[in-house]
Enzyme design. Structure first.
Site, PDB file in Angstrom:
ATOM      1  N   LYS A  22      58.318  65.878  14.262  1.00 26.81           N
ATOM      2  CA  LYS A  22      57.896  67.135  14.914  1.00 26.81           C
ATOM      3  C   LYS A  22      59.094  67.866  15.508  1.00 26.81           C
ATOM      4  CE  LYS A  22      55.741  68.178  19.402  1.00 26.81           C
ATOM      5  NZ  LYS A  22      56.924  68.064  20.269  1.00 26.81           N
ATOM      6  N   ASN A  23      59.927  67.144  16.236  1.00 21.59           N
ATOM      7  CA  ASN A  23      61.003  67.815  16.962  1.00 21.59           C
ATOM      8  C   ASN A  23      62.137  68.295  16.068  1.00 21.59           C
ATOM      9  OD1 ASN A  23      59.526  67.505  19.226  1.00 21.59           O
ATOM     10  ND2 ASN A  23      60.831  65.945  20.183  1.00 21.59           N
ATOM     11  N   CYS A 116      54.841  73.177  32.453  1.00 16.41           N
ATOM     12  CA  CYS A 116      53.907  72.544  31.523  1.00 16.41           C
ATOM     13  C   CYS A 116      53.526  71.185  32.075  1.00 16.41           C
ATOM     14  CB  CYS A 116      54.510  72.427  30.136  1.00 16.41           C
ATOM     15  SG  CYS A 116      55.666  71.079  30.024  1.00 16.41           S
ATOM     16  N   ARG A 121      59.768  73.487  33.549  1.00 22.46           N
ATOM     17  CA  ARG A 121      60.592  73.435  32.338  1.00 22.46           C
ATOM     18  C   ARG A 121      61.497  74.661  32.331  1.00 22.46           C
ATOM     19  NH1 ARG A 121      58.110  70.016  28.294  1.00 22.46           N
ATOM     20  NH2 ARG A 121      59.988  70.307  27.060  1.00 22.46           N
ATOM     21  N   ASP A 306      60.335  60.376  25.347  1.00 24.14           N
ATOM     22  CA  ASP A 306      59.073  60.550  24.620  1.00 24.14           C
ATOM     23  C   ASP A 306      58.385  59.214  24.297  1.00 24.14           C
ATOM     24  OD1 ASP A 306      59.326  63.268  24.708  1.00 24.14           O
ATOM     25  OD2 ASP A 306      59.988  63.515  22.639  1.00 24.14           O
ATOM     26  N   ARG A 398      48.991  67.685  18.919  1.00 26.56           N
ATOM     27  CA  ARG A 398      50.238  68.459  18.883  1.00 26.56           C
ATOM     28  C   ARG A 398      51.351  67.661  18.193  1.00 26.56           C
ATOM     29  NH1 ARG A 398      52.485  69.288  24.012  1.00 26.56           N
ATOM     30  NH2 ARG A 398      54.116  70.010  22.650  1.00 26.56           N
TER      31      ARG A 398
HETATM   32  C1  UD1 Z   1      62.987  68.198  23.664  1.00 21.84           C
HETATM   33  C2  UD1 Z   1      61.813  67.620  22.915  1.00 21.84           C
HETATM   34  C3  UD1 Z   1      60.958  66.762  23.830  1.00 21.84           C
HETATM   35  C4  UD1 Z   1      61.826  65.715  24.491  1.00 21.84           C
HETATM   36  C5  UD1 Z   1      63.029  66.335  25.178  1.00 21.84           C
HETATM   37  C6  UD1 Z   1      64.003  65.322  25.744  1.00 21.84           C
HETATM   38  C7  UD1 Z   1      61.355  69.311  21.235  1.00 21.84           C
HETATM   39  C8  UD1 Z   1      60.398  70.336  20.724  1.00 21.84           C
HETATM   40  N1  UD1 Z   1      60.999  68.712  22.386  1.00 21.84           N
HETATM   41  O1  UD1 Z   1      62.447  69.039  24.688  1.00 21.84           O
HETATM   42  O2  UD1 Z   1      59.945  66.135  23.043  1.00 21.84           O
HETATM   43  O3  UD1 Z   1      61.053  65.033  25.467  1.00 21.84           O
HETATM   44  O4  UD1 Z   1      63.756  67.140  24.227  1.00 21.84           O
HETATM   45  O5  UD1 Z   1      64.434  64.452  24.762  1.00 21.84           O
HETATM   46  O6  UD1 Z   1      62.346  68.984  20.617  1.00 21.84           O
HETATM   47  N2  UD1 Z   1      66.449  71.592  31.410  1.00 21.84           N
HETATM   48  C9  UD1 Z   1      66.913  72.469  32.362  1.00 21.84           C
HETATM   49  N3  UD1 Z   1      67.273  73.737  31.962  1.00 21.84           N
HETATM   50  C10 UD1 Z   1      67.194  74.141  30.669  1.00 21.84           C
HETATM   51  C11 UD1 Z   1      66.714  73.231  29.694  1.00 21.84           C
HETATM   52  C12 UD1 Z   1      66.351  71.959  30.102  1.00 21.84           C
HETATM   53  O7  UD1 Z   1      66.987  72.132  33.553  1.00 21.84           O
HETATM   54  O8  UD1 Z   1      67.541  75.301  30.380  1.00 21.84           O
HETATM   55  C13 UD1 Z   1      66.029  70.214  31.832  1.00 21.84           C
HETATM   56  C14 UD1 Z   1      64.524  69.983  31.560  1.00 21.84           C
HETATM   57  O9  UD1 Z   1      63.736  70.509  32.606  1.00 21.84           O
HETATM   58  C15 UD1 Z   1      64.460  68.487  31.480  1.00 21.84           C
HETATM   59  C16 UD1 Z   1      65.800  68.128  30.814  1.00 21.84           C
HETATM   60  O10 UD1 Z   1      66.651  69.255  31.011  1.00 21.84           O
HETATM   61  O11 UD1 Z   1      64.396  67.911  32.752  1.00 21.84           O
HETATM   62  C17 UD1 Z   1      65.688  67.818  29.337  1.00 21.84           C
HETATM   63  O12 UD1 Z   1      65.162  68.926  28.665  1.00 21.84           O
HETATM   64  P1  UD1 Z   1      65.537  69.287  27.145  1.00 21.84           P
HETATM   65  O13 UD1 Z   1      66.482  68.270  26.597  1.00 21.84           O
HETATM   66  O14 UD1 Z   1      65.916  70.702  27.102  1.00 21.84           O
HETATM   67  O15 UD1 Z   1      64.121  69.077  26.456  1.00 21.84           O
HETATM   68  P2  UD1 Z   1      63.409  70.057  25.460  1.00 21.84           P
HETATM   69  O16 UD1 Z   1      64.373  70.615  24.496  1.00 21.84           O
HETATM   70  O17 UD1 Z   1      62.546  70.985  26.206  1.00 21.84           O
END
Ligand code: UD1
Length: 418
Positions: A22-23, A116, A121, A306, A398
């Site tokens: 998925k990711n 979420c 997020r 995850d 999902r």
């Molecule tokens: C992706 C995955 C999700 C997985 C996560 C961590 C997808 C669609 N989803 O989510 O399944 O659990 O990686 O491996 O690929 N953060 C900030 N600011 C930002 C972006 C992130 O503070 O601009 C923080 C988030 O709140 C969180 C951490 O960084 O605490 C990790 O987030 P991130 O690695 O960005 O996860 P996603 O890409 O949203």
């Protein structure tokens, strides 16, 4: 509302094939927008997040065709630079489309994805990186307008190796002449797969899988064909299903390197795992799993957040006490109250859970609070005495094409009620 009912206590056996990740599919589908050509993506799981992404691509002007698990996207007719609030609300990962649209059109209007189930997020890292790349970002009336005003290649230092921010920067940087570098990039396998796809459409990206990624902007693209890597979290889920039911199951189509932290944790718990043929593992659980001193979620190659929830389920029936630390998301313990309803003995303090293994779990009515937690509750149901009813299964859909079909094929007594 649809629910899943599981009768616990059945042994599993047989082979299960793991679908594409998925990711990976989500950022790759976003990347198809960049080329203006035809992309064929194989082994796509037909999960609800993918279906929604395809609907968005159609509404943006792409032609989309689905044949089995292969998806063809022709983005030559793509002509819209607005991502509606509704889409952003339905699927947080639609934020990934912003980088791709910027790359192709130089502008995009989007909105904040909001919080979420996993807590706040933020997208501050995405926005800051866009600004570094010469994008003017204006916020008004809940919209964010991003305009590539003075595109400039640059070095982007990520304060945290965010998966989504790394992907968004890669996508946006493809459209900027010169070399953009991401420093402290996420190293997840999904990022490497995105690099493979971007290079297939004609981009020049290297370094994915390490903490420095280099993207050279290019001006022309080509048709491409790509097969998505196997989903490491679905693999972890079905390995956990074998472990918790003390069964032997063959899990096919896995990349063992991508799941090495999961394999290591399961082996420490006393689960036997051996490789039979290429990309295939035989997993044998035993009646009493061993606890883990400390299991901490960290960015790849560490233990994935995850997979944390299914491991909470496993540790809840281990022979002793385990400590689990969730270091990535601030609200990722919502499955724990539901597991407690099933007889688990778990206490939570902030991001730490102390899990005292119990001998038995009991069937109960529980809610799937989010995607991975929902899967963890289904896995708990396989072990529990009596019937477990898992409500709100749209969350599970999902990320799992059909968890009921998959576990039934292994002999589980499980059904879906609509
Ligand atoms: C992706 C995955 C999700 C997985 C996560 C961590 C997808 C669609 N989803 O989510 O399944 O659990 O990686 O491996 O690929 N953060 C900030 N600011 C930002 C972006 C992130 O503070 O601009 C923080 C988030 O709140 C969180 C951490 O960084 O605490 C990790 O987030 P991130 O690695 O960005 O996860 P996603 O890409 O949203």
């Amino acid at each position: 509302m649809s629910k899943i009912i599981v009768a616990g206590g059945k042994k599993l056996e047989g082979e299960i094939r793991i679908p594409g990740a998925k990711n990976t599919v989500l950022p790759i589908l976003a990347a198809t927008l960049i080329s203006g050509k035809k992309s064929v993506i194989h082994d796509c799981p037909l999960i609800s997040d993918v279906k929604l992404t395809l609907e968005i691509l159609r509404q943006l002007g792409c032609e989309v065709a689905i044949e089995g698990n292969s998806i063809t996207v022709d983005s030559s007719g793509f002509d819209c630079t607005i991502l509606t609030e509704e889409w952003m609300h339905k699927m947080r990962s639609s934020i990934i489309l912003t980088g791709a649209i910027l790359s192709r059109c130089g502008r995009v209007r989007t909105s904040y994805p909001g919080g979420c189930e996993l807590g706040l997020r933020p997208i501050d890292l995405h926005i800051k990186a866009f600004k570094d790349m010469g994008v003017r970002v204006e916020e008004q009336f809940g919209y964010i307008d991003c305009i590539m005003e003075h595109p400039k290649p640059c070095d982007i230092h990520l304060g945290f190796p965010s998966v989504g921010a790394t992907e968004n920067i890669m996508l946006a940087a493809v459209g900027i002449k010169g070399t953009t570098r991401i420093i402290n990039a996420a190293k997840e396998p999904e990022i490497e797969d995105l690099q493979v796809f971007l290079n297939a459409i004609g981009a020049k990206v290297r370094g994915a899988g390490t903490s420095v990624i280099e993207i050279q902007g290019v001006g022309s693209f080509r048709d491409a064909e790509h097969t998505v890597i196997p989903d490491r979290i679905v693999a972890a889920t079905y390995m956990a299903a074998a472990a918790i039911t003390a069964s032997t199951v063959e899990v096919a189509n896995v990349n063992t390197e991508h799941i090495s932290s999961i394999i290591a944790a399961l082996r420490e718990m006393g689960v036997k795992i051996c490789r039979t043929r290429r990309n295939s593992l035989v997993v044998s659980g035993n009646a009493r799993l061993q606890p883990l001193n400390i299991l901490r979620t960290t960015p790849y190659p560490g233990f994935p957040t995850d997979a944390q929830s299914v491991f909470t389920t496993l540790l809840s029936v281990a022979d002793g006490t385990s400590i689990l630390i969730e270091s990535i998301f601030d609200q990722r313990f919502k499955h724990i109250d539901e597991l407690i309803k099933m007889g688990a003995d778990i206490t939570v303090d902030g991001r730490t859970a102390v899990i005292k293994g119990v001998e038995r779990l009991y069937g109960a009515k529980v809610n799937a609070p989010d995607l991975r937690s929902g899967a963890a509750l289904v896995i708990a149901g396989l072990r529990a005495d009596g019937l477990t009813t898992v409500d709100e299964i749209s969350h599970i859909e999902r990320g799992y094409e059909d968890i009921v079909r998959d576990l039934s094929s292994l002999g589980a007594e499980i059904k879906r009620i609509d």
